[in-house]
Design a protein around this motif. Structure first.
Motif, PDB file in Angstrom:
ATOM      1  N   PHE A 152      -4.114   5.677 -23.259  1.00 19.94           N
ATOM      2  CA  PHE A 152      -4.516   6.295 -21.991  1.00 19.94           C
ATOM      3  C   PHE A 152      -4.876   5.238 -20.956  1.00 19.94           C
ATOM      4  N   PHE A 153      -5.562   4.195 -21.388  1.00 20.25           N
ATOM      5  CA  PHE A 153      -5.984   3.154 -20.443  1.00 20.25           C
ATOM      6  C   PHE A 153      -4.790   2.350 -19.945  1.00 20.25           C
ATOM      7  N   LEU A 154      -3.861   2.027 -20.825  1.00 19.15           N
ATOM      8  CA  LEU A 154      -2.730   1.186 -20.442  1.00 19.15           C
ATOM      9  C   LEU A 154      -1.687   1.926 -19.629  1.00 19.15           C
ATOM     10  N   ARG A 155      -1.745   3.244 -19.552  1.00 18.84           N
ATOM     11  CA  ARG A 155      -0.825   3.975 -18.681  1.00 18.84           C
ATOM     12  C   ARG A 155      -1.065   3.646 -17.212  1.00 18.84           C
ATOM     13  N   ASP A 156      -2.320   3.426 -16.865  1.00 22.86           N
ATOM     14  CA  ASP A 156      -2.682   3.003 -15.502  1.00 22.86           C
ATOM     15  C   ASP A 156      -2.102   3.981 -14.470  1.00 22.86           C
ATOM     16  N   PHE A 157      -2.653   5.201 -14.479  1.00 28.62           N
ATOM     17  CA  PHE A 157      -2.146   6.245 -13.606  1.00 28.62           C
ATOM     18  C   PHE A 157      -2.281   5.888 -12.129  1.00 28.62           C
ATOM     19  N   PHE A 158      -3.242   5.043 -11.765  1.00 25.22           N
ATOM     20  CA  PHE A 158      -3.494   4.718 -10.363  1.00 25.22           C
ATOM     21  C   PHE A 158      -2.909   3.356  -9.985  1.00 25.22           C
ATOM     22  N   GLU A 159      -1.864   2.941 -10.688  1.00 23.60           N
ATOM     23  CA  GLU A 159      -1.311   1.600 -10.491  1.00 23.60           C
ATOM     24  C   GLU A 159      -0.766   1.405  -9.080  1.00 23.60           C
ATOM     25  N   PHE A 160      -0.129   2.415  -8.515  1.00 25.64           N
ATOM     26  CA  PHE A 160       0.501   2.283  -7.202  1.00 25.64           C
ATOM     27  C   PHE A 160      -0.289   3.010  -6.110  1.00 25.64           C
ATOM     28  N   THR A 161      -1.588   3.147  -6.305  1.00 19.40           N
ATOM     29  CA  THR A 161      -2.428   3.781  -5.295  1.00 19.40           C
ATOM     30  C   THR A 161      -2.588   2.849  -4.099  1.00 19.40           C
ATOM     31  N   PRO A 162      -2.321   3.307  -2.891  1.00 14.25           N
ATOM     32  CA  PRO A 162      -2.444   2.420  -1.720  1.00 14.25           C
ATOM     33  C   PRO A 162      -3.887   2.312  -1.232  1.00 14.25           C
ATOM     34  N   GLU A 163      -4.132   1.244  -0.464  1.00 15.84           N
ATOM     35  CA  GLU A 163      -5.381   1.024   0.266  1.00 15.84           C
ATOM     36  C   GLU A 163      -6.598   0.908  -0.653  1.00 15.84           C
ATOM     37  N   ILE A 164      -6.437   0.321  -1.832  1.00 16.27           N
ATOM     38  CA  ILE A 164      -7.598   0.026  -2.673  1.00 16.27           C
ATOM     39  C   ILE A 164      -7.649  -1.462  -3.018  1.00 16.27           C
ATOM     40  N   ALA A 165      -6.740  -2.261  -2.482  1.00 16.26           N
ATOM     41  CA  ALA A 165      -6.718  -3.695  -2.732  1.00 16.26           C
ATOM     42  C   ALA A 165      -7.340  -4.436  -1.557  1.00 16.26           C
ATOM     43  N   CYS A 166      -7.455  -5.754  -1.696  1.00 12.29           N
ATOM     44  CA  CYS A 166      -7.986  -6.567  -0.605  1.00 12.29           C
ATOM     45  C   CYS A 166      -6.966  -6.646   0.533  1.00 12.29           C
ATOM     46  N   GLN A 167      -7.408  -7.147   1.672  1.00 10.25           N
ATOM     47  CA  GLN A 167      -6.547  -7.167   2.855  1.00 10.25           C
ATOM     48  C   GLN A 167      -5.329  -8.061   2.642  1.00 10.25           C
ATOM     49  N   HIS A 190      -3.638  -8.824  -0.153  1.00 10.68           N
ATOM     50  CA  HIS A 190      -2.620  -8.238  -1.014  1.00 10.68           C
ATOM     51  C   HIS A 190      -2.034  -6.963  -0.427  1.00 10.68           C
ATOM     52  N   GLU A 191      -2.790  -6.257   0.406  1.00 11.51           N
ATOM     53  CA  GLU A 191      -2.222  -5.096   1.089  1.00 11.51           C
ATOM     54  C   GLU A 191      -1.164  -5.529   2.097  1.00 11.51           C
ATOM     55  N   GLU A 192      -1.416  -6.617   2.792  1.00 11.23           N
ATOM     56  CA  GLU A 192      -0.446  -7.096   3.780  1.00 11.23           C
ATOM     57  C   GLU A 192       0.797  -7.681   3.109  1.00 11.23           C
ATOM     58  N   ASN A 193       0.638  -8.260   1.915  1.00 14.98           N
ATOM     59  CA  ASN A 193       1.772  -8.867   1.213  1.00 14.98           C
ATOM     60  C   ASN A 193       2.403  -7.950   0.170  1.00 14.98           C
ATOM     61  N   ASP A 194       1.959  -6.698   0.129  1.00 18.89           N
ATOM     62  CA  ASP A 194       2.516  -5.706  -0.795  1.00 18.89           C
ATOM     63  C   ASP A 194       2.414  -6.178  -2.247  1.00 18.89           C
ATOM     64  N   ARG A 195       1.247  -6.707  -2.619  1.00 13.06           N
ATOM     65  CA  ARG A 195       0.986  -7.117  -4.004  1.00 13.06           C
ATOM     66  C   ARG A 195      -0.314  -6.482  -4.502  1.00 13.06           C
ATOM     67  N   SER A 196      -0.574  -5.247  -4.077  1.00 13.66           N
ATOM     68  CA  SER A 196      -1.826  -4.599  -4.443  1.00 13.66           C
ATOM     69  C   SER A 196      -1.937  -4.359  -5.947  1.00 13.66           C
ATOM     70  N   LYS A 197      -0.813  -4.276  -6.645  1.00 12.21           N
ATOM     71  CA  LYS A 197      -0.844  -4.052  -8.087  1.00 12.21           C
ATOM     72  C   LYS A 197      -1.542  -5.194  -8.815  1.00 12.21           C
ATOM     73  N   TYR A 198      -1.397  -6.434  -8.328  1.00  9.36           N
ATOM     74  CA  TYR A 198      -1.950  -7.614  -8.998  1.00  9.36           C
ATOM     75  C   TYR A 198      -3.296  -8.040  -8.419  1.00  9.36           C
ATOM     76  N   CYS A 199      -3.804  -7.338  -7.444  1.00 10.45           N
ATOM     77  CA  CYS A 199      -5.088  -7.700  -6.846  1.00 10.45           C
ATOM     78  C   CYS A 199      -6.213  -7.365  -7.820  1.00 10.45           C
ATOM     79  N   THR A 200      -7.187  -8.258  -7.952  1.00  9.18           N
ATOM     80  CA  THR A 200      -8.307  -8.012  -8.859  1.00  9.18           C
ATOM     81  C   THR A 200      -9.191  -6.875  -8.358  1.00  9.18           C
TER      82      THR A 200
END
Length: 466
Positions: free
Chosen positions: A286-301, A303-313
């Motif tokens: 369940f944890f590794l499915r990561d249902f919210f992996e592609f959720t927008p606007e939850i990363a830092c500025q 990674h949001e500008e560079n479209d790398r929000s998936k890898y943002c801590t």
């Protein structure tokens, strides 16, 4: 390199040094030089009998066997087996200690009847590169969040890190890792904090505030992260603590997936729900499915500008908090709040249909027609059977009957015949009209009530002279 072998002469020298007080004051070289004359003149090895030589030869062989026995066994990559086994025992003890402490944290909160308000800290690191032979990671970004089941995400801490340099010879690996993951610029052009000691103190202060207490002599701060990121987080914390001259707090890193498993089991026990079907493998899946992996606007500025929000801590720790809420808030009846338990902008993937039958029948569409009660559908079907000669307009005006787009009201003979027989022009019109009428009534895609059928007589076509 071949092992050093012992010989009979050296065994004689060692025996002479042990029995002669004068020999004990000599070095090995002096004793060899002194005993050489004795060995050649007095007890020459060539002139000694087998019985006289046997004690020294046997002692030399025993010394060789003993030296080989004392040499440690090595594995396939040249590491001593004793060292490898010791490392495995330490890892097993560390894992057991981590599980025991995690269970203790959850059980203490449950005994105090305050499990939903228990606070946990989730932490994650991004790194530039890793050393080839040692477990050393160069940190690039850090994020941590404080979370509880009832209040969701309470606080958030994040920063970019500029270590100033990377490991010599690892530039290509660091660039490749950056391009495929977080896309942060490499040192010395990296972004963020450059003082590692100050950064480690700030992290310790934030974690101590989350623990609601000061750091004492034996105070240990605990953060949770993914199983595969535990070595990364531990190494990055050691990297930051190396430049800290003061006494730094001790930060332990535990497995967040095991925390989810234990916390879910206790939540099910509190809610009175069966817990035998939930195990550690289900929690990991369940944890590794990561249902919210592609959720927008939850990363830092950045990674949001560079479209790398998936890898943002920042995105990672927030997604972990949302996953916890999605799994356990419903069992405790906790109302989820946007931005705390779920993403701020959540798009529903469902449609609400009113339960009122009257309103549904008045404003019914083709999609909602099949959701009406079966009794009402049967009434509509019965009304259609009772009046087969009703017009198309009266049927189409019904609010509960969908439009039948498959019916064709025109003449089927207008279509060209594909392989069929041509109509005989010598056949009488009456016979032709009767056969056409029969064909029309038996068409599979033309309802019988879609066109009114009338019979005509010869009087209807009478012509009067003007």
């Amino acid at each position: 390199m071949a092992p050093k072998k012992h010989n009979g002469f050296m065994m004689f020298v060692n025996e002479w040094r042990g029995n002669n007080p004068e020999g004990r004051r000599m070095t090995v070289g002096q004793a060899v030089s002194r005993c050489g004359g004795f060995w050649e003149v007095t007890i020459l090895l060539q002139k000694m009998t087998a019985q006289q030589r046997s004690p020294y030869i046997s002692a030399a062989k025993n010394a060789d066997v003993l030296s080989r026995a004392q040499k440690p066994r090595l594995n396939s990559i040249g590491q001593p087996m004793t060292q490898v086994e010791q490392g495995e025992r330490e890892a097993a003890d560390s894992l057991k200690n981590m599980k025991r402490n995690t269970e203790r944290l959850v059980m203490d909160a449950k005994k105090s009847h305050d499990l939903e308000n228990k606070k946990f800290v989730f932490a994650a690191f991004n790194f530039f590169t890793k050393a080839l032979t040692r477990d050393i990671y160069v940190p690039a970004e850090f994020a941590a969040c404080e979370y509880s089941l009832k209040q969701g995400i309470l606080s958030l801490y994040s920063t970019l890190i500029n270590p100033g340099h990377i490991i010599f010879g690892q530039g290509s690996d660091a660039q490749q890792h950056s391009l495929t993951t977080h896309n942060l610029p490499l040192p010395p052009n990296a972004l963020g904090e450059t003082d590692m000691a100050k950064l480690y103190r700030d992290i310790g202060d934030y974690l101590s505030k989350c623990e609601e207490g000061n750091i004492g002599e034996d105070k240990t701060l605990v953060v949770f992260t993914k199983s595969d990121q535990i070595p990364v987080v531990k190494s990055c914390l050691r990297y930051l603590a190396c430049d800290c001259p003061d006494k730094c707090p001790n930060i332990e890193v535990y497995d967040i997936q095991y925390l989810m498993f234990i916390l879910k089991k206790e939540v099910l026990d509190i809610a009175g729900l069966p817990e035998n079907k939930f195990n550690l493998f289900v929690a990991d899946a369940f944890f590794l499915r990561d249902f919210f992996e592609f959720t927008p606007e939850i990363a830092c500025q950045y990674h949001e500008e560079n479209d790398r929000s998936k890898y943002c801590t920042v995105s990672q720790v927030m997604r972990w908090a949302y996953t916890f809420s999605d799994l356990m808030c419903g069992d405790l009846g906790i109302t989820v709040q946007p931005g705390k338990h779920i993403p701020p902008k959540t798009k529903p993937n469902y449609r609400v249909i009113p339960a009122d039958v009257t309103s549904s029948s008045q404003e019914s569409s083709f999609d909602s027609f099949y959701s009406l009660p079966r009794s009402q559908v049967k009434k509509e079907n019965q009304s259609r059977i009772r009046s087969p000669t009703s017009s198309c307009q009266s049927i189409a005006s019904s609010s509960n009957v969908p439009t039948d787009h498959t019916s064709y009201a025109g003449d089927l003979n207008d279509f060209p015949s594909l392989g069929g027989k041509r109509s005989n022009p010598r056949r009488s019109p009456a016979t032709s009209s009767v056969s056409q009428r029969a064909t029309t009534m038996g068409a599979w895609n033309l309802p019988a009530h879609s066109k009114t059928l009338q019979e005509f007589t010869d009087d209807d076509f009478s012509v009067t002279d003007a």
